[in-house]
Design a protein around this motif. Sequence first.
Motif, PDB file in Angstrom:
ATOM      1  N   GLY A 139       0.809  -1.213   0.000  1.00 41.08           N
ATOM      2  CA  GLY A 139       0.000   0.000   0.000  1.00 41.08           C
ATOM      3  C   GLY A 139       0.838   1.256   0.000  1.00 41.08           C
ATOM      4  O   GLY A 139       1.975   1.285   0.447  1.00 41.08           O
ATOM      5  N   TRP A 140       0.260   2.320  -0.541  1.00 38.32           N
ATOM      6  CA  TRP A 140       0.905   3.630  -0.518  1.00 38.32           C
ATOM      7  C   TRP A 140       0.071   4.543   0.373  1.00 38.32           C
ATOM      8  O   TRP A 140      -1.077   4.243   0.701  1.00 38.32           O
ATOM      9  CB  TRP A 140       1.017   4.217  -1.938  1.00 38.32           C
ATOM     10  CG  TRP A 140      -0.309   4.582  -2.550  1.00 38.32           C
ATOM     11  CD1 TRP A 140      -1.123   3.783  -3.288  1.00 38.32           C
ATOM     12  CD2 TRP A 140      -0.980   5.850  -2.440  1.00 38.32           C
ATOM     13  NE1 TRP A 140      -2.261   4.451  -3.659  1.00 38.32           N
ATOM     14  CE2 TRP A 140      -2.202   5.727  -3.154  1.00 38.32           C
ATOM     15  CE3 TRP A 140      -0.676   7.060  -1.827  1.00 38.32           C
ATOM     16  CZ2 TRP A 140      -3.117   6.784  -3.258  1.00 38.32           C
ATOM     17  CZ3 TRP A 140      -1.587   8.105  -1.936  1.00 38.32           C
ATOM     18  CH2 TRP A 140      -2.790   7.968  -2.646  1.00 38.32           C
ATOM     19  N   GLY A 141       0.655   5.653   0.734  1.00 38.07           N
ATOM     20  CA  GLY A 141      -0.073   6.639   1.535  1.00 38.07           C
ATOM     21  C   GLY A 141       0.392   6.637   2.972  1.00 38.07           C
ATOM     22  O   GLY A 141       0.187   5.669   3.702  1.00 38.07           O
ATOM     23  N   GLY A 142       1.030   7.736   3.395  1.00 34.86           N
ATOM     24  CA  GLY A 142       1.478   7.830   4.777  1.00 34.86           C
ATOM     25  C   GLY A 142       0.326   8.170   5.701  1.00 34.86           C
ATOM     26  O   GLY A 142      -0.462   9.076   5.438  1.00 34.86           O
ATOM     27  N   ALA A 143       0.211   7.429   6.802  1.00 35.52           N
ATOM     28  CA  ALA A 143      -0.855   7.702   7.759  1.00 35.52           C
ATOM     29  C   ALA A 143      -0.705   9.073   8.404  1.00 35.52           C
ATOM     30  O   ALA A 143      -1.683   9.700   8.784  1.00 35.52           O
ATOM     31  CB  ALA A 143      -0.873   6.616   8.837  1.00 35.52           C
ATOM     32  N   SER A 144       0.517   9.557   8.529  1.00 40.52           N
ATOM     33  CA  SER A 144       0.745  10.809   9.250  1.00 40.52           C
ATOM     34  C   SER A 144       0.272  12.029   8.488  1.00 40.52           C
ATOM     35  O   SER A 144      -0.416  12.885   9.044  1.00 40.52           O
ATOM     36  CB  SER A 144       2.239  10.969   9.567  1.00 40.52           C
ATOM     37  OG  SER A 144       2.674  10.001  10.466  1.00 40.52           O
ATOM     38  N   ALA A 145       0.632  12.160   7.208  1.00 43.46           N
ATOM     39  CA  ALA A 145       0.451  13.462   6.565  1.00 43.46           C
ATOM     40  C   ALA A 145       0.354  13.375   5.050  1.00 43.46           C
ATOM     41  O   ALA A 145       0.884  14.223   4.350  1.00 43.46           O
ATOM     42  CB  ALA A 145       1.595  14.395   6.966  1.00 43.46           C
ATOM     43  N   GLY A 313      -5.165  17.615   8.768  1.00 43.54           N
ATOM     44  CA  GLY A 313      -4.984  17.038   7.447  1.00 43.54           C
ATOM     45  C   GLY A 313      -5.299  15.566   7.387  1.00 43.54           C
ATOM     46  O   GLY A 313      -5.479  15.010   6.299  1.00 43.54           O
ATOM     47  N   ARG A 314      -5.378  14.897   8.551  1.00 48.58           N
ATOM     48  CA  ARG A 314      -5.781  13.490   8.573  1.00 48.58           C
ATOM     49  C   ARG A 314      -7.305  13.428   8.605  1.00 48.58           C
ATOM     50  O   ARG A 314      -7.926  13.082   9.622  1.00 48.58           O
ATOM     51  CB  ARG A 314      -5.172  12.775   9.780  1.00 48.58           C
ATOM     52  CG  ARG A 314      -3.666  12.592   9.680  1.00 48.58           C
ATOM     53  CD  ARG A 314      -3.131  11.658  10.748  1.00 48.58           C
ATOM     54  NE  ARG A 314      -3.092  12.284  12.048  1.00 48.58           N
ATOM     55  CZ  ARG A 314      -2.065  12.997  12.527  1.00 48.58           C
ATOM     56  NH1 ARG A 314      -0.979  13.165  11.783  1.00 48.58           N
ATOM     57  NH2 ARG A 314      -2.106  13.522  13.724  1.00 48.58           N
ATOM     58  N   GLY A 318      -8.409  16.433   3.843  1.00 47.16           N
ATOM     59  CA  GLY A 318      -7.223  16.968   4.497  1.00 47.16           C
ATOM     60  C   GLY A 318      -6.351  17.835   3.622  1.00 47.16           C
ATOM     61  O   GLY A 318      -5.739  18.801   4.090  1.00 47.16           O
ATOM     62  N   GLU A 319      -6.278  17.543   2.320  1.00 44.20           N
ATOM     63  CA  GLU A 319      -5.419  18.323   1.426  1.00 44.20           C
ATOM     64  C   GLU A 319      -5.904  19.761   1.286  1.00 44.20           C
ATOM     65  O   GLU A 319      -5.113  20.684   1.084  1.00 44.20           O
ATOM     66  CB  GLU A 319      -5.311  17.652   0.056  1.00 44.20           C
ATOM     67  CG  GLU A 319      -6.625  17.472  -0.680  1.00 44.20           C
ATOM     68  CD  GLU A 319      -7.387  16.235  -0.262  1.00 44.20           C
ATOM     69  OE1 GLU A 319      -8.537  16.082  -0.724  1.00 44.20           O
ATOM     70  OE2 GLU A 319      -6.838  15.426   0.511  1.00 44.20           O
ATOM     71  N   GLN A 320      -7.227  19.987   1.426  1.00 44.78           N
ATOM     72  CA  GLN A 320      -7.748  21.352   1.305  1.00 44.78           C
ATOM     73  C   GLN A 320      -7.290  22.220   2.476  1.00 44.78           C
ATOM     74  O   GLN A 320      -6.986  23.413   2.316  1.00 44.78           O
ATOM     75  CB  GLN A 320      -9.273  21.328   1.226  1.00 44.78           C
ATOM     76  CG  GLN A 320      -9.818  20.572   0.026  1.00 44.78           C
ATOM     77  CD  GLN A 320      -9.331  21.135  -1.301  1.00 44.78           C
ATOM     78  OE1 GLN A 320      -9.083  22.330  -1.440  1.00 44.78           O
ATOM     79  NE2 GLN A 320      -9.179  20.262  -2.287  1.00 44.78           N
ATOM     80  N   TYR A 321      -7.228  21.639   3.656  1.00 47.80           N
ATOM     81  CA  TYR A 321      -6.705  22.361   4.825  1.00 47.80           C
ATOM     82  C   TYR A 321      -5.263  22.802   4.593  1.00 47.80           C
ATOM     83  O   TYR A 321      -4.903  23.971   4.818  1.00 47.80           O
ATOM     84  CB  TYR A 321      -6.819  21.459   6.052  1.00 47.80           C
ATOM     85  CG  TYR A 321      -5.831  21.720   7.163  1.00 47.80           C
ATOM     86  CD1 TYR A 321      -5.969  22.817   8.008  1.00 47.80           C
ATOM     87  CD2 TYR A 321      -4.756  20.859   7.386  1.00 47.80           C
ATOM     88  CE1 TYR A 321      -5.064  23.046   9.039  1.00 47.80           C
ATOM     89  CE2 TYR A 321      -3.854  21.064   8.406  1.00 47.80           C
ATOM     90  CZ  TYR A 321      -4.017  22.169   9.237  1.00 47.80           C
ATOM     91  OH  TYR A 321      -3.119  22.401  10.254  1.00 47.80           O
ATOM     92  N   HIS A 322      -4.423  21.900   4.127  1.00 45.37           N
ATOM     93  CA  HIS A 322      -3.012  22.230   3.930  1.00 45.37           C
ATOM     94  C   HIS A 322      -2.816  23.254   2.816  1.00 45.37           C
ATOM     95  O   HIS A 322      -2.013  24.186   2.951  1.00 45.37           O
ATOM     96  CB  HIS A 322      -2.220  20.956   3.620  1.00 45.37           C
ATOM     97  CG  HIS A 322      -1.954  20.092   4.815  1.00 45.37           C
ATOM     98  ND1 HIS A 322      -1.017  20.423   5.773  1.00 45.37           N
ATOM     99  CD2 HIS A 322      -2.516  18.924   5.210  1.00 45.37           C
ATOM    100  CE1 HIS A 322      -0.996  19.486   6.704  1.00 45.37           C
ATOM    101  NE2 HIS A 322      -1.885  18.567   6.388  1.00 45.37           N
TER     102      HIS A 322
END
Length: 729
Positions: A139-145, A313-314, A318-322
């Motif tokens: 899998g890809w995608g970091g749980a943190s950020a 962002g989690r 979440g990407e809209q917040y950042h």
Amino acid sequence: MNETRIVPTGGCHDCGGRCVLKVHVKDGVAVRVETDDGEEPQLRACARGRAYRQQVYSPDRLRVPLRRIGPRGEGQFEPVTWDEALNTVAENILRIRNTYGPEAILTHVYSGPHASTFHSGFQIIARFNRMFGGRNISGWGGASAEGGVFANRATFGTLTTGNSRDDLVNSRLIILWGANPAESVFGTNTCFHLIQAREAGARIVVIDPRYSNTVAILADRWIPIRPGTDAAMMIAMAYVMISENLHNQQFLDRYTIGFDQFKDYVMGADDGISKTPQWAESKTGVPAADITALAREYATTYPAALIPGWAPGRSARGEQYHRTASTLAAMTGNVGISGGNAAGFERAQAGSMIPPGWNIENPDASYEKQVKALDVRHRLRSRPHIVKLWDAILKGKAGGYPGDIKMAYIVGGNPLNQFPNINKGVEALNKLEFIVVHEQFMTATARYADILLPVTTLWERNDFARPWVSGPYFISQNKVIDPLPDVRSDIDIFRALLPKIGVSDPSLDIPEEEGIRQLVATMGDVIGEIPDFEAFKRAGVHKMNFDGPQIAFKEQIEDPLKHPFPTPSGKIEIYCRRLADVDNPEVSPIPRYIESWEGPGDPLIQKYPLQMVTYHHKGRAHSIFHTNPWLREIEPQRVWINAADAQSRGIGDEDEVKVFNDRGVVVIRARVTERIMPGVVAMGEGAWYQPGSSGVDRGGNPNVLIRDQYSPGGAFPGNTCLVQVERFA
């Protein structure tokens, strides 16, 4: 009798920091732990580092290889020899590969207890896959950020967007948005530098649904906000700045592209809705007057540092917040200056905060490849997102996933505990034909293993570590004590396993210290910094000296022609044409507030009226340290609930309650407090899943309740969840 010797080493888990430990060893036993006592800024350990002796000598440590003899999940095992264990692993690897193909073997590695370099599980598993012909479909995608990573790719083209923490003393205003460094650390010295900033006269504002320890210790003001609505508040702040002409138009004209499109959205020119503070109040729960006041203060206080924590962002969007946070930083001209902050994803990939020329995209990659890198759907064709691992196992090729998974090889991870929708995870693990796990303790995932292999702790091997978020320094993780008699490192396990499956890897035969020396001598950010390896080992730490704080994008702001931003336009991309070209209706080329599933606007709130957030528990590093008695005493696992919400449900402090939704039930004691806003409950992430006979979790694990769905940009959904709370009879 042997004298006591002091061994310098590091506390280097995935905990938010990398600290210095000085371990007192007598007769081969670690008897006491101290931390950095050198010149400031010291890399001081938190409670987790100071309690590490309890971890190493825990009676719960796994000490011999184990073979499952009962139903999966019940924890019934018998001891076996290493040869018996590895022969069983090898036989099943070969059987499954020959029967189903290499894509049937899921190799899963995560940060786990091995946040290191030479002993990195990521590198070991990658080599194993290459040699064995397998596909790493973990899998890809970091749980943190992951939301922050996505946003920075689109906006800046690089991850290194934060000034070094020692620059905070130059800020006049610091906004900690969803950041809690007093508990989660977020860079070993962050709190130290924030205290320095306060002493220098900076005003600190914290925005968080919880009145965290960071608020209590550092904040001049706390602004509680409904989870998932952070972008709405930021956009309303932009409205105030634009309508009152407080934004830095000269900066925007010179260094950004796409502000006019964002302005049209904010002022309602494109959809007829003005994003006023009153509009945002109905969504966020933050009074319009407070939004207006903070917008004016941020726009008129210079320099100011908006530091977006990773927690908001989690979430489902979440990407809209950042992306919105970085837009506000550009609107106020706080990018590339001392005392400011670009308000992007802050992660140092090397000792220096800003490795020259490094960016997440290949700067020479074609525009089309950069678009693909931002297209989540494109990435899913080769590997599932981490929150979809359970689906990948349950549905396989019929569900559009790369293979029909029959076996899982898990190193340095506790996915059943740490990934959402645990009850689906149980179903998935029970479907597999064979599971092998490397572990130190009988974790929730380890209980489902067919073969369980005991591994060393940080103190039982040598390694090398970089800083986590903020630097600049390097740590020599010196071996403190000999390993337990029948416990091995991950590398030693693979050294013994590979010949049994008919493959070899000469790189695994390199002796530990020689391998670490080679890494230190060849890593670009380390070359020239550590000329004397022996001196480095004796000291245990190398602190890098700079003329002053490291300022992200300083060169781009001072000379944009010679040093453009690493984006296709060479500017900060408020409007990102690459996102427009992704042609995904779920992704916006400008920052927007988009209502999230299981947010305050979801009709499901009528059934489950409380929003649940998760936070980094100060007694754990994710699920590590869960059984550590000292750390459990510091803060027991509880669900935080506002006094008004508790009273209406007849719940008293320390009452046993059930927290539930359609995905599961958690039974846990309540912490009734005014330190969380009404309508929101919170649980620390990482508590070990402990299901009873009815499937109800009594370990206090919030992942039982969280939906296994990622955001359009790949963000983990840990803070997007609706629940109900009732007294447990």
